[in-house]
Scaffold this active site. Structure first.
Site, short mmCIF file in Angstrom:
data_model
loop_
_atom_site.label_atom_id
_atom_site.label_comp_id
_atom_site.label_asym_id
_atom_site.label_seq_id
_atom_site.Cartn_x
_atom_site.Cartn_y
_atom_site.Cartn_z
N ASP A 290 0.84 -1.20 0.00
CA ASP A 290 0.00 0.00 0.00
C ASP A 290 0.87 1.25 0.00
O ASP A 290 1.19 1.78 1.05
CB ASP A 290 -0.91 -0.02 1.24
N GLU A 324 -2.39 10.22 -0.94
CA GLU A 324 -3.68 9.53 -0.86
C GLU A 324 -4.04 9.18 0.57
O GLU A 324 -5.21 9.25 0.97
CB GLU A 324 -3.64 8.25 -1.71
N ASP A 352 -4.61 0.08 -6.17
CA ASP A 352 -4.40 0.45 -4.76
C ASP A 352 -5.08 -0.57 -3.86
O ASP A 352 -5.81 -0.22 -2.94
CB ASP A 352 -4.93 1.86 -4.49
#
Length: 454
Positions: A290, A324, A352
Site C-alpha cells: 500500500d 492519498e 491500490d
C-alpha cells in the site's frame, strides 16, 4: 454467393481481430513475467527508500527516484506536478498498558495519522468500550466524561469482499475521536482494521473535521489481540484504567509532487488514458503493498507498451499520486489541473489494493460502456482472471469522474490484504514477485483494450 463471401470475410475479420488481441495480451504477460521491471523498482522503493509518509524525506526521495526511472523509459514527456500536502510526524514510539494491582500489561499501540499527542506524561484514565456511535450516544456524557473511549467493532469476517468488511467498521477510526469529544472523552483507542488476530497495531487516517485545536483528543489504534484482551479485562474490572502516551505532531503543509509520464497518442493525442497508484505510504512499514505495488505496476504498464512495440492511439499517462493516505491532495490536484487545462480524459485505472494475484477489475461507467468491456473477460480467462463487475474505482482517480469517463480499479485477491494494510509488516518480503508481475500485465492489457475499442 456474394452473401456467403461477405459472411466468410466477416467471420474471418472477427477471428483475426480476436487473435490479434490475444497475441498482444500474451506479449504483455510474457514480457512482464520473463523480463519485468516492477519487482526491481519495488525493491528499491521499499528497501532503499522505505516509508513515504507525505511531507517526509522518504516521500521526497521517492519522487526523485520514480521520476528518474520514468525518464529512462524514453517516454514522450515526464514531469513533476506541485501539490501542497499535510506534514504529520509520529515522533517517539508510542506505548500503552493496562494498569492492574497485580502489574501492568502492555498493549501494542500506534497513533492514528493526524492525531494530536497526549500530554507529555501521557494519559491515564478508565476505559469504556463501545461498538458504534449509537452506543456512544446512549451512554452519554454522564458515563463517558473523563474516560478513554475504546471502539471495538471488528471487521465482519463473513463478508467475502474484505473491502466491504473494512468499509463497515472504518468510521470508528476516522471519526471516533470527533464523536467521543461530544461526551467529554479524554482519548480514544480503536481496534485495528484487521481480520487476523495478531499483535500488530494498524494506523490510518483520522479526522477532527472543524474541531478547534483546544478540543482535540488523542486517537490511537491497538492490535486485534490487544483489543480482545482489553475487552475481556474491562468486563471483569469495570473501573480498569489504561495509560498511553504518544508524541505525534501536525506541522502544517509542505510542497510535494505528483510524478507524471506519458506516451503521446498516435491518433487521438488529446484524449488521455491514466494509470496510477499513490506514491505516499504510512510510516510503520515500507508500504510495499500500500501502495508501492500500485506505483511500480503503473510504471510497468508504460514500459510494457514500449518494450512490446505497442503504440497507443490515445495518450497514455502514468500518474504517481502523492498524499492519498491522509488527504487525497494529489488526486484532487491532478483533476483540478486537468479541468483548468480542459484536458479530455477517456479512462483512468488505479491499482491500490495490494500486490496480490489479480482477479479482475471493477468499473465505474455506464451500462453501455460496461456491456462492451464485459465481453473482454474471455481474453483474461487463460490468466485465471474472471472478475469484471460494476463498482468503485480508486480514491485518486475518483476526482476525474465526469460524463463519459470510464474509471476502473484493479482487483487483486483481497483475503490477506488487511493483514498488512497500514501495519509494520507491510514490507517488501510480503509481496510475491510473480503476483506483482501478473498484476502489471493485467493492467497493461486493459489499457490496450480500452485504447483499441473506445
Amino acid at each position: 454467393m456474394k452473401n456467403l463471401t461477405f459472411l466468410f470475410l466477416l467471420v474471418f475479420s472477427i477471428s483475426f481481430s480476436q487473435t490479434s488481441e490475444e497475441q498482444q495480451l500474451k506479449k504483455f504477460y510474457d514480457t512482464s513475467l520473463l523480463n519485468g521491471q516492477s519487482y526491481d523498482w519495488l525493491d528499491y522503493l521499499s528497501n532503499r527508500i522505505g516509508s513515504r509518509l507525505s511531507g517526509s524525506v522518504g516521500a521526497e526521495l521517492a519522487v526523485k527516484y520514480t521520476k528518474e526511472e520514468l525518464d529512462k523509459l524514453g517516454l514522450d514527456k515526464v514531469w513533476l506536478q506541485p501539490v501542497m500536502v499535510p506534514k504529520w510526524v509520529r515522533g517517539a514510539k508510542e506505548y500503552a498498558y493496562i494498569k492492574s494491582s497485580t502489574g501492568n500489561t502492555n498493549l501494542p499501540v500506534c497513533a492514528l495519522g493526524g492525531s494530536v499527542a497526549t500530554p507529555a506524561l501521557g494519559i491515564t484514565a478508565e476505559v469504556i468500550e463501545v461498538k458504534n456511535f449509537e452506543e456512544l450516544k446512549e451512554l452519554g456524557e454522564a458515563k463517558i466524561k473523563g474516560k478513554i473511549v475504546f471502539y471495538n467493532r471488528p471487521m465482519q469476517a463473513d463478508l467475502i469482499q474484505t473491502f466491504n468488511a473494512y468499509g463497515g467498521c472504518v468510521d470508528q477510526r476516522v471519526h471516533g475521536a470527533k464523536e467521543a469529544v461530544k461526551y467529554g472523552a479524554v482519548a480514544v483507542l480503536v481496534r485495528s482494521m484487521n481480520l487476523r488476530l495478531d499483535d500488530l497495531p494498524h494506523t490510518g487516517t483520522m479526522s477532527y473535521d472543524d474541531l478547534p485545536d483546544s478540543e482535540k483528543i488523542p486517537a490511537a489504534a491497538i492490535s486485534t489481540n490487544a483489543a480482545e484482551l482489553l475487552s475481556t479485562m474491562v468486563k471483569l474490572t469495570p473501573d480498569l484504567k489504561v495509560h498511553f502516551k504518544q508524541s505525534c505532531e501536525n506541522k502544517g503543509e509542505v510542497q510535494s509532487y505528483n510524478v507524471i509520464g506519458e506516451i503521446k497518442g498516435s491518433e487521438k493525442p488529446d484524449e488521455i488514458m491514466v494509470v496510477g497508484g499513490h506514491l505516499d505510504s504510512w510510516d510503520l512499514g515500507d508500504g510495499s503493498h500500500d501502495d508501492g505495488a500500485g506505483v511500480v505496476q503503473s510504471m510497468e504498464v508504460l514500459r510494457l507498451m514500449k518494450e512490446t512495440g505497442y503504440k497507443p492511439k490515445h495518450t497514455v499517462r502514468v500518474v504517481l499520486f502523492m498524499n492519498e493516505e491522509n488527504g487525497l491532495r494529489g488526486g484532487l490536484k491532478y483533476a483540478d489541473v486537468a479541468k483548468n487545462k480542459k484536458e479530455k480524459h477517456l479512462f483512468a485505472l488505479e491499482s491500490d489494493a495490494g500486490g496480490f494475484s489479480p482477479r479482475g477489475f471493477s468499473f465505474d461507467c455506464t451500462d453501455e460502456q460496461f456491456e462492451t468491456i464485459a465481453n473482454w473477460s474471455i481474453l483474461f480467462k487463460p490468466y485465471l482472471i474472471h472478475y469484471f463487475e460494476k463498482g468503485g474505482s480508486g480514491a485518486d482517480v475518483g476526482p476525474l469522474k465526469a460524463d463519459g469517463v470510464i474509471l476502473a480499479g484493479l482487483r487483486p485477491d483481497s483475503q490477506r490484504y488487511f493483514d498488512y494494510h497500514h501495519a509494520a509488516n507491510d514490507r517488501f518480503d510480503a509481496v510475491n514477485k510473480r503476483e506483482l508481475e501478473l498484476g502489471a500485465a493485467t493492467m497493461a492489457s486493459l489499457l490496450y483494450l480500452i485504447d483499441q475499442n473506445f
